[in-house]
Design a protein around this motif. Structure first.
Motif, PDB file in Angstrom:
ATOM      1  N   ILE A   1       2.600   3.594   8.004  1.00 41.45           N
ATOM      2  CA  ILE A   1       2.686   2.060   7.171  1.00 41.45           C
ATOM      3  C   ILE A   1       4.032   1.535   6.921  1.00 41.45           C
ATOM      4  O   ILE A   1       5.105   2.403   6.610  1.00 41.45           O
ATOM      5  N   ASP A   2       4.081   0.098   7.068  1.00 37.78           N
ATOM      6  CA  ASP A   2       5.429  -0.637   6.825  1.00 37.78           C
ATOM      7  C   ASP A   2       6.476  -0.253   7.685  1.00 37.78           C
ATOM      8  O   ASP A   2       7.595  -0.116   7.206  1.00 37.78           O
ATOM      9  N   ARG A   3       6.186   0.021   8.936  1.00 35.95           N
ATOM     10  CA  ARG A   3       7.066   0.100  10.197  1.00 35.95           C
ATOM     11  C   ARG A   3       6.897  -0.877  11.233  1.00 35.95           C
ATOM     12  O   ARG A   3       6.111  -1.716  11.129  1.00 35.95           O
ATOM     13  N   VAL A   4       8.209  -0.982  11.939  1.00 36.71           N
ATOM     14  CA  VAL A   4       8.226  -1.897  13.109  1.00 36.71           C
ATOM     15  C   VAL A   4       6.923  -1.566  13.972  1.00 36.71           C
ATOM     16  O   VAL A   4       6.813  -0.173  14.278  1.00 36.71           O
ATOM     17  N   PRO A   5       6.253  -2.292  14.493  1.00 34.38           N
ATOM     18  CA  PRO A   5       4.890  -1.964  15.240  1.00 34.38           C
ATOM     19  C   PRO A   5       5.280  -0.867  16.228  1.00 34.38           C
ATOM     20  O   PRO A   5       4.474   0.061  16.824  1.00 34.38           O
ATOM     21  N   SER A   6       6.178  -1.596  17.365  1.00 36.46           N
ATOM     22  CA  SER A   6       6.458  -0.725  18.379  1.00 36.46           C
ATOM     23  C   SER A   6       6.794   0.629  18.396  1.00 36.46           C
ATOM     24  O   SER A   6       6.672   1.610  18.838  1.00 36.46           O
ATOM     25  N   GLN A   7       7.652   0.975  16.951  1.00 39.05           N
ATOM     26  CA  GLN A   7       8.178   2.246  16.816  1.00 39.05           C
ATOM     27  C   GLN A   7       7.141   3.194  16.091  1.00 39.05           C
ATOM     28  O   GLN A   7       6.966   4.406  16.676  1.00 39.05           O
ATOM     29  N   ALA A   8       6.125   2.535  15.375  1.00 42.94           N
ATOM     30  CA  ALA A   8       5.078   3.276  14.886  1.00 42.94           C
ATOM     31  C   ALA A   8       4.107   3.842  15.972  1.00 42.94           C
ATOM     32  O   ALA A   8       3.479   4.748  16.204  1.00 42.94           O
ATOM     33  N   ARG A   9       4.033   2.781  17.027  1.00 39.36           N
ATOM     34  CA  ARG A   9       3.103   3.099  18.111  1.00 39.36           C
ATOM     35  C   ARG A   9       3.631   4.146  19.152  1.00 39.36           C
ATOM     36  O   ARG A   9       2.899   5.139  19.509  1.00 39.36           O
ATOM     37  N   ALA A  10       4.856   4.169  19.179  1.00 35.29           N
ATOM     38  CA  ALA A  10       5.689   5.259  19.996  1.00 35.29           C
ATOM     39  C   ALA A  10       5.489   6.333  19.351  1.00 35.29           C
ATOM     40  O   ALA A  10       5.048   7.608  19.977  1.00 35.29           O
ATOM     41  N   ASP A  11       5.535   6.472  17.933  1.00 38.32           N
ATOM     42  CA  ASP A  11       5.651   7.830  17.342  1.00 38.32           C
ATOM     43  C   ASP A  11       4.223   8.434  17.707  1.00 38.32           C
ATOM     44  O   ASP A  11       3.896   9.883  17.586  1.00 38.32           O
ATOM     45  N   LEU A  12       3.327   7.524  17.193  1.00 40.43           N
ATOM     46  CA  LEU A  12       1.819   7.799  17.125  1.00 40.43           C
ATOM     47  C   LEU A  12       1.180   8.362  18.518  1.00 40.43           C
ATOM     48  O   LEU A  12       0.754   9.234  18.523  1.00 40.43           O
ATOM     49  N   LEU A  13       1.768   7.708  19.689  1.00 36.63           N
ATOM     50  CA  LEU A  13       1.344   8.067  20.889  1.00 36.63           C
ATOM     51  C   LEU A  13       1.737   9.547  21.311  1.00 36.63           C
ATOM     52  O   LEU A  13       1.213  10.303  21.824  1.00 36.63           O
ATOM     53  N   ALA A  14       3.171   9.600  20.884  1.00 34.00           N
ATOM     54  CA  ALA A  14       3.703  11.005  21.044  1.00 34.00           C
ATOM     55  C   ALA A  14       3.118  12.072  20.372  1.00 34.00           C
ATOM     56  O   ALA A  14       3.029  13.080  21.180  1.00 34.00           O
ATOM     57  N   LEU A  15       2.717  11.732  19.165  1.00 35.71           N
ATOM     58  CA  LEU A  15       1.895  12.710  18.367  1.00 35.71           C
ATOM     59  C   LEU A  15       0.621  13.204  19.063  1.00 35.71           C
ATOM     60  O   LEU A  15       0.449  14.273  19.013  1.00 35.71           O
ATOM     61  N   ALA A  16      -0.037  12.151  19.405  1.00 31.69           N
ATOM     62  CA  ALA A  16      -1.187  12.317  20.101  1.00 31.69           C
ATOM     63  C   ALA A  16      -1.353  13.093  21.428  1.00 31.69           C
ATOM     64  O   ALA A  16      -1.869  13.807  21.752  1.00 31.69           O
ATOM     65  N   ASP A  17      -0.224  12.825  22.136  1.00 32.84           N
ATOM     66  CA  ASP A  17      -0.065  13.429  23.345  1.00 32.84           C
ATOM     67  C   ASP A  17       0.290  14.895  22.992  1.00 32.84           C
ATOM     68  O   ASP A  17       0.035  15.914  23.842  1.00 32.84           O
TER      69      ASP A  17
ATOM     70  N   GLY B   1       0.825  -1.246   0.053  1.00 27.41           N
ATOM     71  CA  GLY B   1       0.022   0.023   0.087  1.00 27.41           C
ATOM     72  C   GLY B   1       0.736   1.228   0.225  1.00 27.41           C
ATOM     73  O   GLY B   1       2.264   1.416   0.021  1.00 27.41           O
ATOM     74  N   PRO B   2       0.053   2.433  -0.267  1.00 26.17           N
ATOM     75  CA  PRO B   2       0.964   3.609  -0.157  1.00 26.17           C
ATOM     76  C   PRO B   2       1.368   4.017   1.214  1.00 26.17           C
ATOM     77  O   PRO B   2       1.079   3.338   2.242  1.00 26.17           O
ATOM     78  N   MET B   3       2.677   4.597   1.188  1.00 26.51           N
ATOM     79  CA  MET B   3       3.115   5.294   2.416  1.00 26.51           C
ATOM     80  C   MET B   3       2.323   6.303   2.962  1.00 26.51           C
ATOM     81  O   MET B   3       2.043   7.208   2.219  1.00 26.51           O
ATOM     82  N   VAL B   4       1.764   6.247   4.069  1.00 29.12           N
ATOM     83  CA  VAL B   4       0.787   7.479   4.611  1.00 29.12           C
ATOM     84  C   VAL B   4       1.610   8.007   5.959  1.00 29.12           C
ATOM     85  O   VAL B   4       1.696   7.316   6.766  1.00 29.12           O
ATOM     86  N   ARG B   5       1.270   9.416   5.725  1.00 23.56           N
ATOM     87  CA  ARG B   5       1.922  10.326   6.767  1.00 23.56           C
ATOM     88  C   ARG B   5       0.940  10.931   7.561  1.00 23.56           C
ATOM     89  O   ARG B   5       0.105  11.633   6.887  1.00 23.56           O
ATOM     90  N   LEU B   6       1.138  11.262   8.784  1.00 23.57           N
ATOM     91  CA  LEU B   6       0.164  11.930   9.724  1.00 23.57           C
ATOM     92  C   LEU B   6       1.300  12.685  10.393  1.00 23.57           C
ATOM     93  O   LEU B   6       1.822  12.529  11.187  1.00 23.57           O
ATOM     94  N   GLY B   7       1.168  14.057  10.040  1.00 27.56           N
ATOM     95  CA  GLY B   7       2.206  15.096  10.778  1.00 27.56           C
ATOM     96  C   GLY B   7       3.559  14.517  10.275  1.00 27.56           C
ATOM     97  O   GLY B   7       3.865  14.320   9.087  1.00 27.56           O
ATOM     98  N   ASP B   8       4.416  14.391  11.262  1.00 28.22           N
ATOM     99  CA  ASP B   8       5.754  13.872  10.713  1.00 28.22           C
ATOM    100  C   ASP B   8       5.926  12.238  11.307  1.00 28.22           C
ATOM    101  O   ASP B   8       6.999  11.829  11.238  1.00 28.22           O
ATOM    102  N   VAL B   9       4.678  11.830  11.255  1.00 29.33           N
ATOM    103  CA  VAL B   9       4.865  10.165  11.627  1.00 29.33           C
ATOM    104  C   VAL B   9       4.324   9.510  10.386  1.00 29.33           C
ATOM    105  O   VAL B   9       3.423   9.411   9.744  1.00 29.33           O
ATOM    106  N   GLU B  10       5.196   8.373   9.812  1.00 31.28           N
ATOM    107  CA  GLU B  10       5.005   7.528   9.024  1.00 31.28           C
ATOM    108  C   GLU B  10       4.316   6.354   9.731  1.00 31.28           C
ATOM    109  O   GLU B  10       4.536   5.825  10.632  1.00 31.28           O
TER     110      GLU B  10
END
Length: 232
Positions: free
Chosen positions: A106-122, A95-104
């Motif tokens: 798709i196609d990432r290590v789940p723990s890294q994506a989770r940490a970045d998304l939670l930090a952005l949400a905070d 699938g396409p690479m999807v970015r929200l703010g500065d967070v990628e």
């Protein structure tokens, strides 16, 4: 790009992995759309937005589509009444690479994506919670994360499980954001009601915003650990 293979009687297993540089680069506009796709589009408008791509699987008849899988694009379009686009599922490996703010996302290590998304949400004051699979979900953005294990072609052409788990995601419109996998359009595409919830999911939610004792107690109750607020 790694392609699929033919199996007996002309059956084609559609599988490949696109490298990041080969993929479309999409930006998420929360609850509005992603890339060229806008929630509220009709199936013909979705096809046009995807440059005339052909859906290899369509559930429902013409004018009554429930969902369509665009394998070459690595996306599944999910429709509500109309039919109108209400959700888009993006595949981890094609699938396409999807970015929200500065967070990628798709196609990432789940723990890294989770940490970045939670930090952005905070940083943005958005409440993060856990979904049925134990992955992060942010209703304010219509994002429900997931993960899948890679499948790779061996040297002898056989499809096998790879060693890596990569992120995928479901993006939904405002009407589905409160409970994406509990809504009728998404259930028609993927019904997870009979699938076991991830028993290790609740610590992920603990990283989000609780706002007191009662939300924590509700979370523990969801995981068969019933504790009354008065216990604290």
């Amino acid at each position: 790009m790694d392609r699929g293979r033919e199996l007996g009687a002309g059956t084609l297993v559609v599988w490949w992995r696109k490298r990041p540089e080969e993929r479309r680069q999409w930006v998420l506009d929360p609850l509005v759309g992603l890339g060229p796709l806008r929630f509220g589009m009709s199936p013909p408008e979705v096809r046009e937005a995807l440059d005339g791509a052909v859906a290899v699987v369509t559930q429902g008849g013409e004018g009554d589509e429930r969902w369509q899988w665009y394998s070459e694009e690595g996306v599944t379009a999910v429709y509500g009444p109309g039919p109108r686009l209400v959700a888009v599922a993006v595949d981890a490996t094609s699938g396409p690479m999807v970015r929200l703010g500065d967070v990628e996302l798709i196609d990432r290590v789940p723990s890294q994506a989770r940490a970045d998304l939670l930090a952005l949400a905070d940083r943005r004051g958005a409440g993060a919670r856990v979904n049925w699979s134990g992955d992060v979900e942010v209703a304010a953005w219509g994002v429900s994360m997931g993960a899948t294990q890679e499948r790779v072609l061996s040297s002898d052409g056989c499809l096998r499980r790879g060693d890596r788990v990569r992120t995928e995601a479901l993006f939904v419109s405002s009407g589905l954001a409160d409970d994406p996998y509990g809504t009728e359009p998404v259930i028609a595409w993927r019904d997870v009601r009979d699938e076991s919830a991830n028993p290790g999911a609740w610590p992920v939610r603990a990283l989000g915003r609780f706002g007191g004792v009662e939300p924590i107690c509700r979370l523990l109750t969801m995981h068969d650990c019933k504790i009354a607020p008065s216990t604290y």
